[in-house]
Motif scaffolding. Sequence first.
Motif, short mmCIF file in Angstrom:
data_model
loop_
_atom_site.label_atom_id
_atom_site.label_comp_id
_atom_site.label_asym_id
_atom_site.label_seq_id
_atom_site.Cartn_x
_atom_site.Cartn_y
_atom_site.Cartn_z
N TYR A 85 0.83 -1.20 0.00
CA TYR A 85 0.00 0.00 0.00
C TYR A 85 0.87 1.25 0.00
N CYS A 86 1.91 1.24 0.82
CA CYS A 86 2.80 2.41 0.90
C CYS A 86 3.56 2.62 -0.41
N VAL A 87 3.98 1.54 -1.06
CA VAL A 87 4.65 1.67 -2.35
C VAL A 87 3.69 2.26 -3.38
N ALA A 88 2.45 1.80 -3.37
CA ALA A 88 1.47 2.30 -4.34
C ALA A 88 1.13 3.77 -4.08
N GLN A 89 0.99 4.13 -2.81
CA GLN A 89 0.62 5.50 -2.49
C GLN A 89 1.77 6.49 -2.62
N SER A 90 2.98 6.03 -2.37
CA SER A 90 4.12 6.95 -2.40
C SER A 90 4.60 7.22 -3.81
N ASN A 91 4.15 6.41 -4.76
CA ASN A 91 4.53 6.61 -6.16
C ASN A 91 6.04 6.46 -6.34
N LEU A 92 6.65 5.55 -5.59
CA LEU A 92 8.10 5.36 -5.63
C LEU A 92 8.58 4.87 -6.98
N LEU A 93 7.69 4.29 -7.77
CA LEU A 93 8.11 3.72 -9.05
C LEU A 93 8.13 4.77 -10.16
N ASN A 94 7.68 6.00 -9.87
CA ASN A 94 7.68 7.07 -10.86
C ASN A 94 8.72 8.13 -10.48
N ILE A 95 8.79 9.18 -11.27
CA ILE A 95 9.74 10.26 -11.00
C ILE A 95 9.33 10.98 -9.72
N LEU A 96 10.30 11.18 -8.84
CA LEU A 96 10.02 11.81 -7.56
C LEU A 96 10.61 13.21 -7.52
N SER A 97 9.96 14.06 -6.76
CA SER A 97 10.51 15.39 -6.49
C SER A 97 10.36 15.64 -5.00
N GLY A 98 10.95 16.68 -4.53
CA GLY A 98 10.91 16.98 -3.10
C GLY A 98 9.52 17.24 -2.58
N SER A 99 8.62 17.70 -3.44
CA SER A 99 7.28 18.02 -2.98
C SER A 99 6.32 16.83 -3.05
N THR A 100 6.72 15.76 -3.73
CA THR A 100 5.82 14.62 -3.88
C THR A 100 6.16 13.45 -2.96
N VAL A 101 7.24 13.54 -2.21
CA VAL A 101 7.67 12.42 -1.36
C VAL A 101 7.05 12.57 0.02
N ASN A 102 6.38 11.52 0.47
CA ASN A 102 5.85 11.46 1.83
C ASN A 102 6.73 10.48 2.60
N GLY A 103 7.36 10.96 3.64
CA GLY A 103 8.30 10.14 4.41
C GLY A 103 7.67 8.92 5.05
N PHE A 104 6.42 9.04 5.47
CA PHE A 104 5.74 7.91 6.09
C PHE A 104 5.52 6.77 5.09
N TYR A 105 5.19 7.14 3.85
CA TYR A 105 5.01 6.12 2.83
C TYR A 105 6.33 5.46 2.45
N VAL A 106 7.38 6.26 2.41
CA VAL A 106 8.69 5.69 2.09
C VAL A 106 9.13 4.74 3.20
#
Length: 130
Positions: A85-106
């Motif tokens: 669930y956290c991988v799906a919600q954090s969007n870790l598989l796509n391009i990340l930026s500082g504003s799109t990263v949620n530390g709890f999901y990571v």
Amino acid sequence: MKLAVLLACLVASASAFNVAPVARPAALARRAAGPRVAPAMELEAQDTWWGDKEYPDSIVLGIGKDVPSAVFGITSGFALAIGCYCVAQSNLLNILSGSTVNGFYVAGALLVPYSWGLHVAAWIQKQNGK
């Protein structure tokens, strides 16, 4: 000024690695007065070699050696579900930026490999009949 602060930090860090620490006189008096007590229990090294069997003994799990297989299995499933669930919600598989990263999901995504370890522990306990 920066040089003085740097020198003070260097001296403070070097004193942390003092070879012969100075003991207080009260500590020395207590140590000299009382007899030295042997440890109550000594740890024995146990052989954990399992190359001649298909699975290891439960002792390789350390403090989890007495935990039932069902507990490891259920927690493995929960960890995998939360991690996915956290991988799906954090969007870790796509391009990340500082504003799109949620530390709890990571942090939650780290439960995916942890669930694999719990799964292996459940398998070990099941093979050993626990």
